[in-house]
Scaffold this motif. Structure first.
Motif, PDB file in Angstrom:
ATOM      1  N   GLU A 184      41.316  46.013  38.697  1.00  0.00           N
ATOM      2  CA  GLU A 184      42.561  46.165  39.317  1.00  0.00           C
ATOM      3  C   GLU A 184      42.899  45.513  40.746  1.00  0.00           C
ATOM      4  OE1 GLU A 184      42.784  50.374  39.292  1.00  0.00           O
ATOM      5  OE2 GLU A 184      43.138  50.461  37.160  1.00  0.00           O
ATOM      6  N   THR A 185      41.654  45.443  41.492  1.00  0.00           N
ATOM      7  CA  THR A 185      41.899  44.925  42.717  1.00  0.00           C
ATOM      8  C   THR A 185      42.078  43.216  42.757  1.00  0.00           C
ATOM      9  OG1 THR A 185      40.391  46.538  43.751  1.00  0.00           O
ATOM     10  CG2 THR A 185      40.692  44.513  45.058  1.00  0.00           C
ATOM     11  N   ILE A 186      41.283  42.752  41.960  1.00  0.00           N
ATOM     12  CA  ILE A 186      41.643  41.291  41.747  1.00  0.00           C
ATOM     13  C   ILE A 186      43.214  41.082  41.152  1.00  0.00           C
ATOM     14  CG2 ILE A 186      41.035  39.233  40.502  1.00  0.00           C
ATOM     15  CD1 ILE A 186      38.241  40.413  40.290  1.00  0.00           C
ATOM     16  N   VAL A 187      43.359  41.858  40.315  1.00  0.00           N
ATOM     17  CA  VAL A 187      44.887  41.632  39.692  1.00  0.00           C
ATOM     18  C   VAL A 187      46.084  41.857  40.780  1.00  0.00           C
ATOM     19  CG1 VAL A 187      46.563  42.335  37.809  1.00  0.00           C
ATOM     20  CG2 VAL A 187      44.033  41.964  37.207  1.00  0.00           C
ATOM     21  N   ALA A 188      45.722  43.040  41.612  1.00  0.00           N
ATOM     22  CA  ALA A 188      46.915  43.508  42.375  1.00  0.00           C
ATOM     23  C   ALA A 188      46.869  42.452  43.527  1.00  0.00           C
ATOM     24  CB  ALA A 188      46.711  44.807  43.022  1.00  0.00           C
ATOM     25  N   ASP A 189      45.637  41.872  43.841  1.00  0.00           N
ATOM     26  CA  ASP A 189      45.949  40.802  44.972  1.00  0.00           C
ATOM     27  C   ASP A 189      46.661  39.319  44.747  1.00  0.00           C
ATOM     28  OD1 ASP A 189      44.484  42.533  46.776  1.00  0.00           O
ATOM     29  OD2 ASP A 189      42.444  41.877  46.392  1.00  0.00           O
ATOM     30  N   GLY A 190      46.213  39.247  43.269  1.00  0.00           N
ATOM     31  CA  GLY A 190      46.761  37.882  42.937  1.00  0.00           C
ATOM     32  C   GLY A 190      48.430  37.762  42.374  1.00  0.00           C
ATOM     33  N   LEU A 191      48.813  39.102  42.028  1.00  0.00           N
ATOM     34  CA  LEU A 191      50.027  39.088  41.210  1.00  0.00           C
ATOM     35  C   LEU A 191      51.040  40.041  41.998  1.00  0.00           C
ATOM     36  CD1 LEU A 191      49.047  39.153  37.423  1.00  0.00           C
ATOM     37  CD2 LEU A 191      49.995  37.514  38.748  1.00  0.00           C
ATOM     38  N   PRO A 192      52.449  39.569  42.263  1.00  0.00           N
ATOM     39  CA  PRO A 192      53.419  40.394  42.691  1.00  0.00           C
ATOM     40  C   PRO A 192      53.487  41.919  41.851  1.00  0.00           C
ATOM     41  CG  PRO A 192      54.580  39.051  41.567  1.00  0.00           C
ATOM     42  CD  PRO A 192      52.839  38.338  41.428  1.00  0.00           C
ATOM     43  N   MET A 193      54.255  42.954  42.545  1.00  0.00           N
ATOM     44  CA  MET A 193      54.108  44.116  41.836  1.00  0.00           C
ATOM     45  C   MET A 193      55.456  44.065  40.824  1.00  0.00           C
ATOM     46  SD  MET A 193      52.587  46.533  43.381  1.00  0.00           S
ATOM     47  CE  MET A 193      53.454  47.906  42.650  1.00  0.00           C
ATOM     48  N   GLY A 194      55.218  44.551  39.777  1.00  0.00           N
ATOM     49  CA  GLY A 194      56.053  44.315  38.533  1.00  0.00           C
ATOM     50  C   GLY A 194      55.632  43.218  37.519  1.00  0.00           C
ATOM     51  N   ALA A 195      54.633  42.653  37.800  1.00  0.00           N
ATOM     52  CA  ALA A 195      54.305  41.605  37.020  1.00  0.00           C
ATOM     53  C   ALA A 195      52.922  42.117  36.274  1.00  0.00           C
ATOM     54  CB  ALA A 195      53.711  40.388  37.830  1.00  0.00           C
ATOM     55  N   TYR A 196      52.406  43.395  36.636  1.00  0.00           N
ATOM     56  CA  TYR A 196      51.173  44.047  35.838  1.00  0.00           C
ATOM     57  C   TYR A 196      51.433  45.341  35.563  1.00  0.00           C
ATOM     58  CZ  TYR A 196      49.994  44.878  40.347  1.00  0.00           C
ATOM     59  OH  TYR A 196      49.966  45.442  41.804  1.00  0.00           O
ATOM     60  N   SER A 239      35.256  35.639  39.354  1.00  0.00           N
ATOM     61  CA  SER A 239      35.895  34.348  39.728  1.00  0.00           C
ATOM     62  C   SER A 239      36.960  33.863  38.794  1.00  0.00           C
ATOM     63  CB  SER A 239      34.944  33.170  40.338  1.00  0.00           C
ATOM     64  OG  SER A 239      33.833  33.218  39.145  1.00  0.00           O
ATOM     65  N   LEU A 240      36.433  33.786  37.384  1.00  0.00           N
ATOM     66  CA  LEU A 240      37.139  33.217  36.484  1.00  0.00           C
ATOM     67  C   LEU A 240      38.622  34.310  36.184  1.00  0.00           C
ATOM     68  CD1 LEU A 240      34.879  32.235  33.619  1.00  0.00           C
ATOM     69  CD2 LEU A 240      35.902  30.795  35.106  1.00  0.00           C
ATOM     70  N   LEU A 241      38.420  35.387  36.317  1.00  0.00           N
ATOM     71  CA  LEU A 241      39.640  36.392  36.338  1.00  0.00           C
ATOM     72  C   LEU A 241      40.522  36.038  37.618  1.00  0.00           C
ATOM     73  CD1 LEU A 241      41.376  38.568  35.137  1.00  0.00           C
ATOM     74  CD2 LEU A 241      39.928  40.297  36.565  1.00  0.00           C
ATOM     75  N   MET A 242      40.027  35.650  38.706  1.00  0.00           N
ATOM     76  CA  MET A 242      40.715  35.257  39.895  1.00  0.00           C
ATOM     77  C   MET A 242      41.611  33.931  39.592  1.00  0.00           C
ATOM     78  SD  MET A 242      39.503  35.198  43.900  1.00  0.00           S
ATOM     79  CE  MET A 242      38.785  36.773  43.700  1.00  0.00           C
ATOM     80  N   LEU A 243      40.856  32.997  39.063  1.00  0.00           N
ATOM     81  CA  LEU A 243      41.393  32.028  38.913  1.00  0.00           C
ATOM     82  C   LEU A 243      42.554  31.786  37.823  1.00  0.00           C
ATOM     83  CD1 LEU A 243      41.368  28.784  39.054  1.00  0.00           C
ATOM     84  CD2 LEU A 243      39.633  28.571  37.335  1.00  0.00           C
ATOM     85  N   SER A 244      42.321  32.674  36.714  1.00  0.00           N
ATOM     86  CA  SER A 244      43.264  32.911  35.658  1.00  0.00           C
ATOM     87  C   SER A 244      44.408  33.601  36.280  1.00  0.00           C
ATOM     88  CB  SER A 244      42.695  33.726  34.608  1.00  0.00           C
ATOM     89  OG  SER A 244      41.558  33.218  34.033  1.00  0.00           O
TER      90      SER A 244
END
Length: 407
Positions: free
Chosen positions: A167-179, A294-299
Motif C-alpha cells: 500500500e505504501t508503494i502504491v500510495a506513493d506512486g499514484l494519485p488519489m482515486g486511481a487505486y 522494485s518491480l512493483l514500483m516500476l510498474s
C-alpha cells in the motif's frame, strides 16, 4: 841465607859454559819476544783507540742525525697536532651544526607528529562518535528486527506487513482515486489492491499474501532431506496460492486478465526465480506476475505515465484552444512590433537628416570663420604692399590663407 848463597854458587859453578850460553840465548829471545809482544800490544791499543775514536765520531754523527730526525719528528708532530686540533675543532663545529640541525628537525618533526597525532585523535574521536551513533542505530535496528520477527511469526501480522508495504508503494506512486484497497468484487472476494486503468479498462488486481511459512522452513532446515521436503511444501503452497488468485481475482470483463503477486523481499524474489523456476512458469501460464518491491514500483511508475497521458489526451481540446488564443496574441504582438519598428525607422531617418544638416552648418561655419570680409562689398580686397598678409589661426595651427570668394 849464607847457606842458600853457597848452595846457589855451587850450583852455578857446576853448570857448564855451554849451558850458560844456551840459557843466555834463550833469555835474550824471551826478552826480544816480550819487547815484540809489547810493541804489538801498543799498536793494537793504538788501533783500538783509533777505531774507538772512529766509532765515537760515527756515534756522534748518528746521534746528531737522530737528534735532527727527532727535531723534525717533533716539528711534524707539532704540525700534525695543530692540524688535528684544527680538524677536531672543525669536526666539533660540524657535529654541533648537525646536532643543531637534527635538533631543529627533530623538534619540527615532533611538533608535526604531535599536531598530526592530535588531528588523528580528533578524527578518531569524531569517528568513534559516529560509531557510537551507528551502534545506537544498530541497537535500535536490532530491536526493530526483533519486533519485525515477532510480527512475521504471526501469519495475520505478516500479511498485514506485506500489505502495508504494498500500500505504501502504491500510495506513493499514484494519485488519489486511481487505486482502492480491499475493494469487493462481484464474486465477493476482496483483493488487497485494485488499480484503475485508463480509457475505461478493467482494474488491475494486486495480491500481497505470500506463503512465508514454507519459505522459513526451507531456511530453518538442518539437513538436505529436510530442505527438500520444505521446498516441496513451498512449491505446493505457491501453486495453491496462484490457483486461488486466478480463480478469485481474474474475472473477465471486471478485472484485467493479469494479476500481480507481491513478494515483500528482493532476496526471496531472486531465490524464487533461481531455485523455483517451475513455480514462476506456472504463474506466468496462469497470468499471475510475481513482482518484488522494485518491480512493483516500476510498474506503478508506468501506470502513472499512462494515466498522465490519458489525462493529457482528455484535456487536448482545452490545450488546442489555449494554443489558438496564444497564436492570436502572438500575431497581435508581431503586428505591434512591426509598427514600432516602422516608427523607429522613421525616427532614425529624421535623425540622419538632422545630422546631415548639422554637418553642413558646421562646414559652412568653418568656411565663414576662415574668410575675411571688408565693410564695402564682397569684392576680394587688394593686398597692400606695405601691409603684411594677415594670418588666420585654424584649428590645427597657424595658416596664411588667401581671401577667395566662394559661392
Amino acid at each position: 841465607m849464607t847457606v842458600a848463597s853457597e848452595s846457589l854458587s855451587a850450583s852455578v859453578a857446576s853448570i857448564s859454559p855451554a849451558m850458560l850460553a844456551l840459557a843466555g840465548g834463550v833469555l835474550a829471545a824471551l826478552i826480544l819476544l816480550v819487547i815484540v809482544l809489547f810493541l804489538c800490544a801498543a799498536g793494537l791499543r793504538r788501533e783500538q783507540a783509533e777505531e774507538a775514536d772512529l766509532r765515537a765520531r760515527e756515534s756522534a754523527m748518528r746521534m746528531a742525525e737522530l737528534l735532527k730526525i727527532q727535531a723534525e719528528m717533533q716539528g711534524r708532530i707539532t704540525a700534525m697536532a695543530e692540524v688535528f686540533g684544527a680538524r677536531q675543532s672543525e669536526l666539533n663545529q660540524a657535529i654541533n651544526q648537525r646536532l643543531d640541525g637534527m635538533s631543529q628537525r627533530m623538534s619540527s618533526t615532533i611538533t608535526e607528529q604531535t599536531k598530526s597525532t592530535h588531528e588523528n585523535l580528533q578524527r578518531l574521536q569524531e569517528r568513534l562518535a559516529v560509531i557510537d551513533v551507528a551502534q545506537n542505530n544498530i541497537q535500535t535496528l536490532a530491536k526493530d528486527v526483533v519486533g519485525l520477527q515477532a510480527i512475521l511469526s504471526n501469519k495475520q501480522t505478516r500479511g498485514a506487513f506485506g500489505q502495508s508495504r504494498m500500500e505504501t508503494i502504491v500510495a506513493d506512486g499514484l494519485p488519489m482515486g486511481a487505486y482502492a484497497f480491499q475493494q469487493t468484487l462481484s464474486n465477493g472476494s476482496r483483493p488487497d489492491c485494485t488499480i484503475r486503468m485508463p480509457n475505461g479498462a478493467p482494474p488491475l488486481v494486486i495480491d500481497a499474501k505470500f506463503p512465508l511459512e514454507a519459505w522459513n522452513a526451507i531456511r530453518d532446515a538442518g539437513s538436505p532431506e529436510a530442505a527438500k521436503l520444505a521446498g516441496q511444501q513451498f512449491r505446493r503452497d505457491m501453486e495453491i496460492h496462484i490457483r486461488d488468485i486466478a480463480e478469485k481475482y481474474l474475472i473477465q470483463g471486471e478485472t484485467q486478465d493479469t494479476a500481480f503477486l507481491f513478494v515483500p523481499s528482493e532476496s526471496i524474489f531472486a531465490e524464487l526465480h533461481e531455485n523455483f523456476e517451475p513455480v514462476v512458469q506456472k504463474a506466468h501460464r496462469a497470468r499471475i506476475v510475481i513482482v518484488s518491491p522494485s518491480l512493483l514500483m516500476l510498474s506503478i511508475q508506468v501506470i502513472q505515465a499512462v494515466l498522465k497521458d490519458q489525462r493529457m489526451r482528455a484535456q487536448a481540446h482545452l490545450i488546442q484552444g489555449e494554443v489558438a488564443l496564444l497564436m492570436d496574441d502572438l500575431g497581435r504582438l508581431d503586428e505591434r512590433v512591426r509598427k514600432l519598428q516602422g516608427h523607429f525607422a522613421m525616427a532614425q531617418k529624421d535623425i540622419d537628416m538632422v545630422v546631415t544638416s548639422a554637418d553642413k552648418l558646421t562646414r559652412r561655419g568653418a568656411k565663414i570663420e576662415a574668410l575675411e570680409f571688408e565693410a564695402g562689398g564682397d569684392v576680394r580686397p587688394a593686398r597692400d604692399e606695405e601691409t603684411p598678409a594677415k594670418s588666420v589661426e585654424s584649428r590645427t595651427g597657424l595658416l596664411k590663407l588667401r581671401v577667395v570668394d566662394e559661392e
